[in-house]
Design a protein around this motif. Sequence first.
Motif: not given
Length: 213
Positions: A97-104
Amino acid sequence: MDIFKFFKRTKIEEWELLLLKKVITNLPKQYLILVRQLDDGLIRRVLRDASDIPGYVSFGFNFDVYKKYYNENKKSYKLTSIKVYDNLTSTFLDYAIYVSSGVIIGYLFEGDKKSKIDFTRINASGFRTEIIGESDYNRIADMLNEEEKTTLNSSDVYSVYVNNKEYFHIKDLEDGDFIGIDNKKLVYKITHDPLEVILLNQTIVDVFKQRLR
């Protein structure tokens, strides 16, 4: 890469959403916020083949929900070494699972929609959190001044090819659009509907001073 394939949009399927939630609930409680994002209706569509990583699926967002959870100060990471059992092949398949700036923002799955997933057999006991984006940031770091280095979140920087030209993603906009720079540090807004690469008369610092929209 075919850029129109890059921006191909499809609805998220029930099994994809269910698998995301089942995997996350097998992780430590600190990651349950990702389930809340899904329950809030974060995902508007899936974008297949949006990366050179085989099997990676990224998300297009309901932007009001995206803004609720977005935190530019949080680094991007991926949750890896997760195993999902496939009854069709009688094997455990890799899942991340990838998460960026707190968002999935997406997932990576070794299987596909033809897999017969056993949602009761998810092994996340050896999962790892890996920070992503550092290597692409290092490719552009030398051309950045100190203010730009302070402004950018290094883990949000990654390489994207549009019409055979390389851009470096630096900031998400609505529904899969983004701000990118080229190797001359020119700043662009890149959209997918319609497909456009728009040169902006702005600096890197300028675009981060604006409200996210």
